[in-house]
Structures are given as C-alpha cells and as structure tokens.
Write an enzyme that holds these catalytic residues in place. Sequence first.
Site, PDB file in Angstrom:
ATOM      1  N   HIS A 349       3.909  64.158  15.646  1.00  0.00           N
ATOM      2  CA  HIS A 349       5.179  63.408  15.754  1.00  0.00           C
ATOM      3  C   HIS A 349       6.008  63.570  14.485  1.00  0.00           C
ATOM      4  O   HIS A 349       5.543  64.118  13.488  1.00  0.00           O
ATOM      5  CB  HIS A 349       4.915  61.930  16.088  1.00  0.00           C
ATOM      6  CG  HIS A 349       4.077  61.192  15.087  1.00  0.00           C
ATOM      7  ND1 HIS A 349       4.562  60.788  13.877  1.00  0.00           N
ATOM      8  CD2 HIS A 349       2.782  60.776  15.136  1.00  0.00           C
ATOM      9  CE1 HIS A 349       3.610  60.133  13.223  1.00  0.00           C
ATOM     10  NE2 HIS A 349       2.507  60.130  13.957  1.00  0.00           N
ATOM     11  N   TYR A 387      -4.456  62.450  13.517  1.00  0.00           N
ATOM     12  CA  TYR A 387      -5.171  62.004  14.717  1.00  0.00           C
ATOM     13  C   TYR A 387      -6.164  63.103  15.098  1.00  0.00           C
ATOM     14  O   TYR A 387      -5.746  64.208  15.472  1.00  0.00           O
ATOM     15  CB  TYR A 387      -4.175  61.735  15.857  1.00  0.00           C
ATOM     16  CG  TYR A 387      -2.986  60.918  15.386  1.00  0.00           C
ATOM     17  CD1 TYR A 387      -3.022  59.527  15.381  1.00  0.00           C
ATOM     18  CD2 TYR A 387      -1.841  61.555  14.876  1.00  0.00           C
ATOM     19  CE1 TYR A 387      -1.940  58.789  14.899  1.00  0.00           C
ATOM     20  CE2 TYR A 387      -0.774  60.829  14.392  1.00  0.00           C
ATOM     21  CZ  TYR A 387      -0.823  59.447  14.402  1.00  0.00           C
ATOM     22  OH  TYR A 387       0.237  58.731  13.916  1.00  0.00           O
TER      23      TYR A 387
END
Length: 445
Positions: A349, A387
Amino acid sequence: MKHLAVETFINRRQKLMDSLPNQALLLVPSATLVTRSRDTEHPFRQDSDFWYLTGFNEPDAFLVLMKGNPQGEQLLFSQPKDKLMETWTGVRLGQDAAVIQLGFDQAFTFAEIDDQLPKLLNQASEVWMPIEDEALYSRYLVWRQRARAMFKKQANLPSRVVDLSQQLSEMRLIKAPEEIELMKEAARISAEAHCRAMQVCRPGMYEYQLEAELEHEFKMQAASGPAYGSIVGSGENACVLHYVENKDVMQAGDLVLIDAGAEYQGYAGDITRTFPVSGVFSLQQKQLYNLVLKANQLAISLTRPGVSLDELHQATVHCLVTGLVELELLKGDVEQLIKTEAYKDFYMHGTSHWLGLDVHDVGLYWQEGKPRLLEPGMVFTIEPGLYISPDQQGIDPLWQGIGIRIEDDVLVTETACEVLTAAVPKTIEGIEGLMKGESYAATRV
Ligand code: GLY
Ligand code: MN
Ligand code: MN
C-alpha cells in the site's frame, strides 16, 4: 467541546464565491439518511463538503450560493419545523433560526427548492456543483426543463456546468488554524484510545473487546465515534489490510495491529499501532517492528514544505527493502527489487494520504504530471507496514503471519512537521513499558 464559530462557515462560503465569476450558482446537497433495516437508519453522517461550508448537521438540506444575487447570496433549504416529526426524530433548526444562527441571507423549506431553483437558474451565468453526483445532476436537468417551461422566450439558462469538487478540495486541503485545533483534538482522543487498548490487552481477550475499549474512549471524550471501521487484527489477521470482523480471540505470542481513529467535529484521527498481545515482543517481531519504525521515523524526519508525498513513499520503500534484504526476507539487489516491485509481497500500500474531514481526504496528489509539493497546513498520514502472509512461499515459518503497521498523523509546518499522534508510544521500550503498567505520562512522550 470545541466548536467552530459561525463566522468561519460564512467566511468559507464567501471565499469560495470570491473565486468564482459573477452570477455563478453553486449547489451543494447534504447527506441523506440511509435505511439500516426496517424502520431504522444508519447513524447520520453529514456530507463533508456540506459540513465544511455550513456546519449544519441535518439531512434533507441544500446549500445554494448565488454570487451577486440582490435577494441574497447565501441560501439554505432545510427541513421545516414540524412538531409531530420532531417528537419522533429530534429538533429541527428550521428556517428562521437558520438565518440567525448559521448566518444565511435567506432560508427556505426543502420542499420550496423545486420552485426556487428554476428561477435562480435563469439568472445564473454558470453552475458549479459536484458533477459526479448523478442524483443531483438529474435534479438539475429537471430544474432546467422547468425553467424553460416557466420562462419560455425569456429563458436564459447557463451554458456551463463546472465541477465544484476540485475548487472545494483545494480549500479543504490546506487546514486553517481553527481546523488544526480540531484535528489535534481528534488525534489526542485517538491516541488516548490506543494507549487504553495497550493497557487493557491480555491474551484470551477477543479482538472486538479491544474495539469496544477504543470506541468507549472515543465516545467518553466527546468524539462522535470512529472515523472509519476500527481494525483490530491479531496474529495473521494483521496481514488483511482492511480486516474489520474483529472476531478472534487474541493469543499470547501474537502481535495485534490496531488501526483506529476518532471523529471529532467531523475531523478524523487515523492511528495504527502494533503491539504484543502479552506485552513483550519476540526476537523476530522486534526485528521486523524496528524496521517499520525506522521507515516511519525516516519519513517523518523528511517531512517539510517543498517535499512530495511521492518522495516520502520512495524513501520509505527504500528503507523497508534495505531492511528486508538484511533480514534475508528478500534476496537480491535493493534497487532491482524496487524496480521489479518484488517488495510488494510485503508492502503493498501507499505510505500517505491526506487527512481531514474525510479519513482519505480530498486534494490532488499530482499536478501537471508531477507529484504535488507539501505546503504548511497540509495534514496527512505516514503509515509504513510489513505483512508476511501465512501463504507467502519460501519464507521461514518464524516470520509467517506477522503483520505490522505504524501510522501517525502529521501537520506540515513552516519548516518541518508536527506529529499530532506522538502521545501514543511506538518504540518497543515505550510500548512494553506502558503495557507493564509504567506511569502513563512517562511513556507518552
Ligand atoms: N484507516 C485507513 C487508513 O489508514 O488508510
Ligand atoms: Mn491511514
Ligand atoms: Mn489507518
């Protein structure tokens, strides 16, 4: 409770009109109530543009500005006083009070709009409205047709409809001192809620119980509630970026990622912290956490007028990729890994978004093909993360299922930036200290 003065809203309307040609007609609808289930509605949330220009929190209202109109430039259409309806759904301001309390030149009932608008349209040089609002555009066409039927050969309708959104977005992007006060309050409440979550978190609690702790703090401190769906993801749930189910029991040994912010007087806080459910980071968690923290602090240290969000993102990516190579989670040359976007398995992101009345606030990120440069008064987030999905191939299982994000809200000042969310700890010592019950004030620096 802090409030903006009525003059603030009047001045915003005036400033907007000042930037437009004479006889420009501006249309801004309020939000409407949305049914949740039979006979019940979702909590009402005013449209951000409408709120910015009026400070009026009722549904079924309409702001009309007509520059140079001798009958009045600032007009409001709103629900009429109605004793029976007000018994059911609450007190309405009504038209007389709208003129006095909100500073309008004239106020009409909502039902009068279909009579008034054709008349105003016939005097308008051009129309400014949010053109992506299909329902509004349809109504505008009906008002035009009505005006044509009403005025026949005297019809003199505007030939141009211009998108108001961009004009308004530019105003909203640069926060005035009185808005910064409200944003600081939204950030302060959000930070206190995150501290509370860290303090009460224990293995065996459910994610939704931490959500309840956060939202308790929001409401207890006069926020209207969360500014967006609170994310409380423990263990591998932290790798789902918009995890809002918040349904699992939290396990010792796992991290929990909380992305939650309060909405105060319409303005959003937006904070993410990641901490160990049991209060102590493991070695792997520490290594990955400190890398994300380094990226967060690097981007903050680079923030000043004249820098772009794109530059901050690139610096963040460079920092994260370098660290991932050092930890052997990525293999190869840093520049090449960036070029091929190999890092997107772990960081998928953006680093920043504007923050204001909308959590992803309005304002262009690019201008004339170039990233926009920061200016004092802009507020945005810095939110690097990593992540390691449990499905990620070729990764030592020690790393799998760890998700970390550290998100702060920053205000661009004349020379650098102010971190509005510094009151919630983010260093490992700061977090472990607060979770151990060390003095609140000492760890909140
Ligand atoms: N909470 C939404 C975001 O961080 O963008
Ligand atoms: Mn954010
Ligand atoms: Mn967030």
